[in-house]
Design a protein around this motif. Structure first.
Motif, PDB file in Angstrom:
ATOM      1  N   ILE A 467       0.844  -1.183   0.000  1.00  0.00           N
ATOM      2  CA  ILE A 467       0.000   0.000   0.000  1.00  0.00           C
ATOM      3  C   ILE A 467       0.885   1.241   0.000  1.00  0.00           C
ATOM      4  O   ILE A 467       1.758   1.382   0.857  1.00  0.00           O
ATOM      5  N   LYS A 496      -5.611  -0.336   8.269  1.00  0.00           N
ATOM      6  CA  LYS A 496      -4.152  -0.534   8.179  1.00  0.00           C
ATOM      7  C   LYS A 496      -3.732  -1.846   8.837  1.00  0.00           C
ATOM      8  O   LYS A 496      -2.923  -2.593   8.285  1.00  0.00           O
ATOM      9  N   LEU A 499      -4.455  -4.642   6.580  1.00  0.00           N
ATOM     10  CA  LEU A 499      -3.530  -4.696   5.445  1.00  0.00           C
ATOM     11  C   LEU A 499      -2.159  -5.242   5.881  1.00  0.00           C
ATOM     12  O   LEU A 499      -1.561  -6.059   5.173  1.00  0.00           O
ATOM     13  N   CYS A 502      -2.381  -8.914   6.212  1.00  0.00           N
ATOM     14  CA  CYS A 502      -2.396  -9.577   4.901  1.00  0.00           C
ATOM     15  C   CYS A 502      -0.962  -9.693   4.378  1.00  0.00           C
ATOM     16  O   CYS A 502      -0.560 -10.725   3.838  1.00  0.00           O
ATOM     17  N   ILE A 513      -8.293  -9.564   0.189  1.00  0.00           N
ATOM     18  CA  ILE A 513      -7.954  -8.353   0.949  1.00  0.00           C
ATOM     19  C   ILE A 513      -9.217  -7.520   1.183  1.00  0.00           C
ATOM     20  O   ILE A 513      -9.519  -7.100   2.294  1.00  0.00           O
TER      21      ILE A 513
END
Ligand SMILES: [Zn+2]
Ligand SMILES: [Zn+2]
Length: 542
Positions: A467, A496, A499, A502, A513
């Motif tokens: 990201i 966040k 993420l 992930c 996601i």
């Protein structure tokens, strides 16, 4: 072996268990006749839908066998679906003069050409395909309304259309096999009042009023418009017409001679202020509280050409159709707040129904004496009460048939029976889209309308899969972001964390996601707000 008895089939595609989207197919000698082609207005939960029309899959499948559409009268619940139906099955249309005048206008509006329109006089019979068809004059809240009789090998099939008994009793029919009769007012005792009562009330009001008079009524109620014009010219008032459908109907009805307006009586809306208040009568739409109508605009001071004055008298010459009560009282309240004098149905006899009450229905049954009976044009309770009424009048219960949309009923002169159903139902129309809004779209609209939307935007690098900016959160209809900074900041941190997780677990599949982000944010927001907004994660790649 004896020859089989001649048969006729009746297939209602709309109008049963509802008041609206009337459509009934009569099949005789292999040919199909469609009686009426109406629309119904959407229910509250059909968000954003403009109108609802019958599912006509059956007609599309049997296109070649259709000989025509026969219209009983020009109300929207009988002609409103025509443009949509004719686009799929272009067949000749039959109806009386005013009905066809209104149809012609409607088809032009929809840009439909090359439709065969046939004007039929009541009392006339004609051959359509292999069958004799008759249009019989009945009284209703629009002129030129008719009942329809189709002569089949099995006997006469009689459809009442919408009617009431007012001065001109309809002609009796001998040897009717099946009567389909409307049921709208079956729960009302006695007789419907005569339209003349309304004229007398108008005279009283016009005589005693010094201010401007504004009358809202149904555009299609040409009798009523005539009575307003009569009262106005009797008391030397000029008449002005406002509202698109009102202007259209007045024009068509005047051209065809159904509405007689004295010379120099009609004035243009922009000239209203040139006359003293006691010389003005305005006829307008909006008697049902419709949001975009002329009366609603007047009540909210958003009419482009007219403005209410505090002393004006507004007459609402209609009763609310079931479901419209709230919007009507909203308009009545808004008018009173403006200091206007409002006269509505609870205060004076300014409206009579166009549908037969109980005693009139009995009269119809006694007059037609059908062998079999099927109640139509009513919600389920109306149909049931009408069936009971027929039974009380001595009809055998086995001769009374409770149909439903999609039912196929077959009759010969000895009896009737149900055959397997055909497809029937509703098609939603939204703007130019016919049938493209279904349950899933409606479910989303409902969800959005109740809880709003949260969009989570993340930008991901193509090379690294990491990201690079965001997440950014946009809210529409959920919370006002500027007043909920804490909630939004915490939500961002929440995204966040998902993420990061992930990344740690090497999850690079976007669908996974997105799902994880959605689930995590959904439970976080529910915990904090007890609300369930629609959550839309978006991943952009750079
Ligand atoms: Zn109707
Ligand atoms: Zn009607």
């Amino acid at each position: 072996m004896a020859k089989p008895l001649p048969k006729v089939k009746i297939i209602p595609l709309g109008g049963l268990d509802e008041i609206g989207k009337n459509m009934t197919v009569v099949e005789s000698r292999g040919e199909l006749f469609i009686i009426d082609s109406g629309l119904i207005f959407p229910e509250d939960e059909m968000l954003g839908i403009d109108i609802v029309i019958p599912d006509i899959s059956f007609l599309k499948k049997n296109k070649e066998r259709i000989r025509g559409i026969l219209l009983t009268h020009g109300h929207e619940d009988h002609i409103g679906a025509l443009p949509y139906v004719l686009r799929e099955v272009n067949v000749p249309v039959y109806g009386t003069r005013l009905t066809m005048g209104l149809v012609e206008y409607k088809l032009k509006e929809h840009g439909l050409k090359n439709v065969k329109l046939n004007v039929i006089a009541t009392g006339e019979s004609l051959m359509i395909g292999k069958s004799k068809v008759e249009f019989i004059a009945v009284n209703h809240s629009i002129p030129d309304a008719s009942a329809i009789a189709i002569h089949t090998d099995a006997g006469i099939v009689f459809h009442s259309g919408d009617f009431k008994i007012d001065h001109t009793p309809i002609i009796g029919k001998k040897g009717v096999l099946l009567m389909m009769c409307e049921s709208t007012n079956v729960a009302r005792e006695g007789y419907s009042m005569s339209e003349r009562t309304v004229g007398a009330t108008f005279d009283d009001i016009f005589m005693s009023t010094k201010s401007r008079i504004i009358v809202a009524t149904f555009a299609s109620n040409v009798h009523r418009i005539q009575q307003i014009v009569n009262a106005a010219s009797k008391f030397k008032r000029k008449v002005c017409v406002s509202g698109r459908s009102m202007v259209n109907v007045v024009r068509v009805a005047q051209e065809l001679g159904y509405l007689k307006i004295p010379k120099n009586c009609l004035i243009d809306i922009k000239d209203v202020n040139k006359y003293p208040d006691n010389k003005i009568a305005i006829i307008t739409t909006g008697s049902q509280g419709e949001a975009m109508s002329a009366l609603s605009r007047l009540s909210s001071a958003s009419h482009r050409q007219l403005e209410l004055k505090p002393k004006d008298t507004v007459i609402i010459s209609a009763t609310p159709i079931p479901g419209n009560e709230k919007s009507v009282s909203r308009v009545v309240n808004a008018l009173f707040k403006k200091g206007v004098n409002v006269i509505y149905d609870e205060l004076a006899d300014i409206h009579v129904s166009g549908h037969a009450c109980k005693e009139e229905l009995k009269f119809m049954h006694a007059l037609i004496k059908p062998k079999f009976f099927m109640p139509v044009h009513g919600e389920f309770r109306h149909l049931k009460l009408h069936a009971q009424l027929a039974s009380e009048m001595g009809m055998k219960d086995k001769n009374i048939f409770m149909g439903h949309n999609g039912a196929v009923l077959e009759f010969n002169r000895n009896g009737g029976r149900f055959l397997p159903n055909v497809q029937a139902g509703k098609i939603l129309v939204d703007g130019l889209g016919v049938g493209d809004v279904g349950n899933i779209v409606l479910r989303d609209r409902k969800h959005l309308s109740e809880d709003g939307l949260i969009v989570i935007v993340m930008t991901m690098s193509k090379e690294t899969g990491l990201i690079v900016s965001g997440p950014d959160i946009v809210s529409r209809g959920f919370v006002y972001v500027r007043e909920s900074e804490k909630l939004m900041d915490e939500a961002k941190r929440n995204v966040k964390r998902v993420l990061d997780n992930c990344e740690k677990n090497n999850i690079t599949d976007w669908t996974t996601i997105k799902t994880q982000v959605r689930e995590s944010i959904s439970s976080y927001l529910y915990e904090k707000t007890k609300r369930n907004p629609m959550i839309l994660p978006i991943i952009m790649e750079i």
